[in-house]
Design a protein around this motif. Structure first.
Motif, PDB file in Angstrom:
ATOM      1  N   PHE A 208       0.804  -1.219   0.000  1.00 54.81           N
ATOM      2  CA  PHE A 208       0.000   0.000   0.000  1.00 54.81           C
ATOM      3  C   PHE A 208       0.844   1.280   0.000  1.00 54.81           C
ATOM      4  CE2 PHE A 208      -3.060  -3.160   1.260  1.00 54.81           C
ATOM      5  CZ  PHE A 208      -4.228  -2.737   0.637  1.00 54.81           C
ATOM      6  N   ALA A 209       2.094   1.172   0.410  1.00 55.73           N
ATOM      7  CA  ALA A 209       2.958   2.366   0.433  1.00 55.73           C
ATOM      8  C   ALA A 209       3.105   2.976  -0.963  1.00 55.73           C
ATOM      9  CB  ALA A 209       4.329   2.009   1.006  1.00 55.73           C
ATOM     10  N   GLY A 210       3.020   2.121  -1.992  1.00 53.81           N
ATOM     11  CA  GLY A 210       3.210   2.631  -3.355  1.00 53.81           C
ATOM     12  C   GLY A 210       1.912   2.930  -4.083  1.00 53.81           C
ATOM     13  N   ILE A 211       0.766   2.772  -3.389  1.00 51.80           N
ATOM     14  CA  ILE A 211      -0.541   2.967  -4.029  1.00 51.80           C
ATOM     15  C   ILE A 211      -1.200   4.230  -3.479  1.00 51.80           C
ATOM     16  CG2 ILE A 211      -2.766   1.900  -4.550  1.00 51.80           C
ATOM     17  CD1 ILE A 211      -0.287   0.369  -5.578  1.00 51.80           C
ATOM     18  N   LYS A 212      -1.634   5.108  -4.364  1.00 49.46           N
ATOM     19  CA  LYS A 212      -2.266   6.362  -3.941  1.00 49.46           C
ATOM     20  C   LYS A 212      -3.656   6.492  -4.558  1.00 49.46           C
ATOM     21  CE  LYS A 212       2.191   8.764  -3.681  1.00 49.46           C
ATOM     22  NZ  LYS A 212       3.035   9.844  -4.259  1.00 49.46           N
ATOM     23  N   ASN A 213      -4.541   7.149  -3.812  1.00 50.13           N
ATOM     24  CA  ASN A 213      -5.874   7.436  -4.343  1.00 50.13           C
ATOM     25  C   ASN A 213      -5.757   8.269  -5.615  1.00 50.13           C
ATOM     26  OD1 ASN A 213      -7.403   6.110  -2.400  1.00 50.13           O
ATOM     27  ND2 ASN A 213      -7.416   7.864  -1.030  1.00 50.13           N
ATOM     28  N   GLY A 214      -6.555   7.907  -6.612  1.00 54.28           N
ATOM     29  CA  GLY A 214      -6.588   8.690  -7.843  1.00 54.28           C
ATOM     30  C   GLY A 214      -5.685   8.190  -8.944  1.00 54.28           C
ATOM     31  N   MET A 215      -4.657   7.375  -8.588  1.00 52.31           N
ATOM     32  CA  MET A 215      -3.801   6.845  -9.645  1.00 52.31           C
ATOM     33  C   MET A 215      -4.590   5.827 -10.473  1.00 52.31           C
ATOM     34  SD  MET A 215      -1.200   4.369  -7.429  1.00 52.31           S
ATOM     35  CE  MET A 215       0.015   4.303  -8.721  1.00 52.31           C
ATOM     36  N   THR A 216      -4.211   5.598 -11.704  1.00 49.60           N
ATOM     37  CA  THR A 216      -4.946   4.690 -12.596  1.00 49.60           C
ATOM     38  C   THR A 216      -4.572   3.239 -12.313  1.00 49.60           C
ATOM     39  OG1 THR A 216      -5.038   6.375 -14.318  1.00 49.60           O
ATOM     40  CG2 THR A 216      -5.390   4.099 -15.014  1.00 49.60           C
ATOM     41  N   ALA A 217      -5.580   2.370 -12.374  1.00 49.25           N
ATOM     42  CA  ALA A 217      -5.341   0.935 -12.229  1.00 49.25           C
ATOM     43  C   ALA A 217      -6.086   0.190 -13.325  1.00 49.25           C
ATOM     44  CB  ALA A 217      -5.818   0.448 -10.868  1.00 49.25           C
ATOM     45  N   ALA A 218      -5.476  -0.886 -13.811  1.00 47.36           N
ATOM     46  CA  ALA A 218      -6.110  -1.776 -14.790  1.00 47.36           C
ATOM     47  C   ALA A 218      -6.222  -3.157 -14.149  1.00 47.36           C
ATOM     48  CB  ALA A 218      -5.277  -1.850 -16.070  1.00 47.36           C
ATOM     49  N   VAL A 219      -7.448  -3.691 -14.092  1.00 42.92           N
ATOM     50  CA  VAL A 219      -7.697  -4.975 -13.422  1.00 42.92           C
ATOM     51  C   VAL A 219      -8.213  -5.982 -14.438  1.00 42.92           C
ATOM     52  CG1 VAL A 219      -9.017  -6.146 -11.618  1.00 42.92           C
ATOM     53  CG2 VAL A 219      -8.254  -3.786 -11.272  1.00 42.92           C
ATOM     54  N   ASN A 220      -7.558  -7.143 -14.488  1.00 41.92           N
ATOM     55  CA  ASN A 220      -7.972  -8.218 -15.383  1.00 41.92           C
ATOM     56  C   ASN A 220      -8.506  -9.374 -14.535  1.00 41.92           C
ATOM     57  OD1 ASN A 220      -8.162 -10.440 -17.139  1.00 41.92           O
ATOM     58  ND2 ASN A 220      -6.567  -9.621 -18.474  1.00 41.92           N
ATOM     59  N   GLY A 221      -9.850  -9.493 -14.481  1.00 44.59           N
ATOM     60  CA  GLY A 221     -10.485 -10.540 -13.685  1.00 44.59           C
ATOM     61  C   GLY A 221     -10.476 -11.898 -14.345  1.00 44.59           C
ATOM     62  N   PHE A 222      -9.827 -12.008 -15.519  1.00 43.45           N
ATOM     63  CA  PHE A 222      -9.695 -13.303 -16.192  1.00 43.45           C
ATOM     64  C   PHE A 222      -8.404 -14.007 -15.774  1.00 43.45           C
ATOM     65  CE2 PHE A 222     -12.561 -10.948 -18.957  1.00 43.45           C
ATOM     66  CZ  PHE A 222     -13.539 -11.889 -19.226  1.00 43.45           C
TER      67      PHE A 222
END
Length: 538
Positions: A208-222
């Motif tokens: 979580f130290a490297g994750i900030k609110n508002g940054m873009t994320a791409a999630v592949n549920g496959f």
């Protein structure tokens, strides 16, 4: 760019801003009390309040995930009525003269750890449900409101873990996907995500130290890939996949809710085959009419002891509640041959496919079979259950099974345990059962034809032996002749007949099965809409 690989639990692809959710556990202090009975009354009041809250959540879940998804909160209500759980809380309050919050937290930790330590993956996943129920109690006892996260815009939610309650309280339109560090494929949160159509990945080792609110994320549920702060090239690839999945999804969605009926009015049921509780969400997601084959072996495999009656009952009841009145056909345990459980200490066999397997093993080992029958009869009270017996070759086997069912019913009656004897059917998967299907149809309520084994036994060709793979042909005219014979004999006695083997999803044969009068085709969840499409074209 930061990339993680987790476990995909709900299919789909999403791209959007990150919203990090804080851990929802409430802090608890140990306090000394003077009046244990007054504290217990406070605990009971919190329990009643929790039941009312779950009723509200149930209604919201019906809107978001349908009745089957909402049944999760019925399971939580049952936990609130569990005397083992609450008896332990009351005992701790009286023994240690401590506050209800502390007793609830400590007892909840104990039960949660007990579930987490179980061998069966489904039961391990119930640890999260215990924590959810206990956190609700603690919030009520302390007078604190459980806050609902509000991302403010459609977001990818990232959290240590998410409870079913937290998932439902969130506004569906604000969730693009969720990613958690903990969690399970079998968790109720994962089931809810699948039912709500939310792409989800669990067990992602996010720092979580490297994750900030508002940054873009791409999630592949496959495939379980999660990319934070992706490059433009990666975004282009993900968006292309997203567009493709959208087109496929729209095509399939157009068939949801439609009848399985041909242009000239011939109807057929299309059900789904599953091998685990976590598959139920896919059954509902693909709009199957029911479960045509629930393989109960998963409860017995990859563990060191026989599952208890109580353990089995809870799983069967859960499936029935999730299916919300739709038919669920549970096949009794089909161990032996290629499905071995070391704790059974079965003798080595030169040809296990023709050896002590399925109903043969169950009749030889009633200590395995009887608890399963009792669990099934108990679970039948909670939904539309039917029981299916595998590997039948003679009417005497069926008669012995029906006798054991009556014995199990009498035992439950004597114990004062609610039960119901549901419909009972047999697998037609040996040439013998097909040839005497007229005799067998008199004894049972329905047939389910297992084409995988029927083909290998009819053709004397081991379906797992690649060197003679060309001989194993489920479409062989001898196999089709046996299917037709079984269907005709079932209908002569007014009994239903279905196909649950892989051949059921062969759309080149759908028309022939309809001509035979097959009443039900049970296929992999992902094939339900494809078979429906074929039926509607005929």
């Amino acid at each position: 760019m930061i990339k993680y690989l987790g476990k995909p639990v709900s299919r789909g692809i999403a791209v959007g801003p990150v919203c990090v959710l804080e851990n929802g556990d409430l802090p608890v202090k140990r306090l000394k009390i003077k009046d244990a009975e007054a504290e217990i009354l406070r605990l009971e009041a919190a329990r009643e309040q929790a039941k009312e809250q779950l009723s509200v959540l149930y209604e919201k879940a019906v809107e978001e995930a349908g009745q089957a998804g909402a049944a999760i909160f019925e399971v939580h209500r049952i936990m609130l009525d569990d005397e083992d759980l609450f008896g332990a809380m009351r005992e701790m309050i009286r023994r240690e003269m401590v506050n209800g919050e502390y007793a609830a937290a400590m007892t909840g930790d104990y039960f949660s750890e007990m579930f987490a330590g179980m061998e069966d993956a489904y039961m391990r996943a119930r640890a999260a449900d215990v924590r959810d129920v206990v956190n609700r109690l603690i919030a009520n006892l302390s007078g604190k409101q459980v806050e609902t996260a509000n991302p403010g815009e459609p977001s990818v939610l990232v959290a240590e873990d998410l409870s079913p309650s937290e998932t439902v309280r969130l506004k569906r339109e604000q969730i693009l996907a969720f990613v958690t560090v903990r969690g399970s494929v079998h968790s109720h949160t994962a089931i809810l995500a699948r039912m709500m159509g939310i792409p989800a990945v669990v067990c992602a080792p996010v720092e979580f130290a490297g994750i900030k609110n508002g940054m873009t994320a791409a999630v592949n549920g496959f495939d379980g890939t999660v990319i934070f702060d992706p490059t433009e090239e990666e975004l282009a690839v993900v968006r292309k996949k997203l567009a493709g999945e959208g087109e496929k999804s729209q095509l399939l969605k157009s068939l949801k809710g439609k009848e399985n009926v041909t242009a000239d009015g011939r109807k057929i049921d299309i059900f789904a085959n599953i091998g685990n509780v976590s598959d139920v969400a896919r059954v509902l997601e693909n709009d199957a009419g029911g479960i045509g084959l629930f393989r109960s072996e998963f409860l017995y495999l990859e563990r060191e002891t026989i599952p208890s009656e109580a353990e089995q009952f809870h799983v069967y009841r859960q499936v029935l509640q999730l299916m919300a009145g739709k038919r669920v056909i549970i096949r009794t345990v089909d161990l032996g041959a290629d499905k071995q459980a070391s704790y059974l200490k079965l003798e080595a066999e030169a040809n296990p496919a023709l050896g002590c397997r399925g109903i043969r093993l169950c009749l030889k080992r009633p200590e395995i079979f009887k608890p399963q029958l009792r669990a099934l009869l108990r679970a039948a009270v909670y939904g539309n259950l039917a029981i299916l017996y595998p590997m039948i070759t003679d009417r005497t086997e069926v008669e012995q099974v029906l006798e054991l069912v009556q014995e199990a019913a009498k035992e439950l009656e004597a114990d004062g345990v609610p039960y119901r004897i549901p419909e009972q059917g047999i697998m037609i998967e040996t040439p013998a059962s097909a040839m005497i299907s007229d005799e067998l149809a008199e004894l049972v309520d329905f047939f389910s034809i297992g084409t995988n084994d029927l083909a290998q036994y009819a053709l004397a060709a081991d379906r797992q032996n690649e060197s003679i793979g060309e001989l194993y042909d489920p479409r062989h005219r001898a196999v089709l002749a046996m299917i037709r014979m079984a269907a005709e004999n079932a209908h002569r006695f007014g009994k239903r007949v279905g196909i649950c083997g892989e051949l059921a999803s062969d759309t080149d044969l759908t028309e022939e099965f309809l001509r035979m009068g097959i009443d039900e085709l049970s296929v992999a969840p992902g094939m339900v809409l494809k078979v429906r499409k074929r039926v509607r074209e005929l």
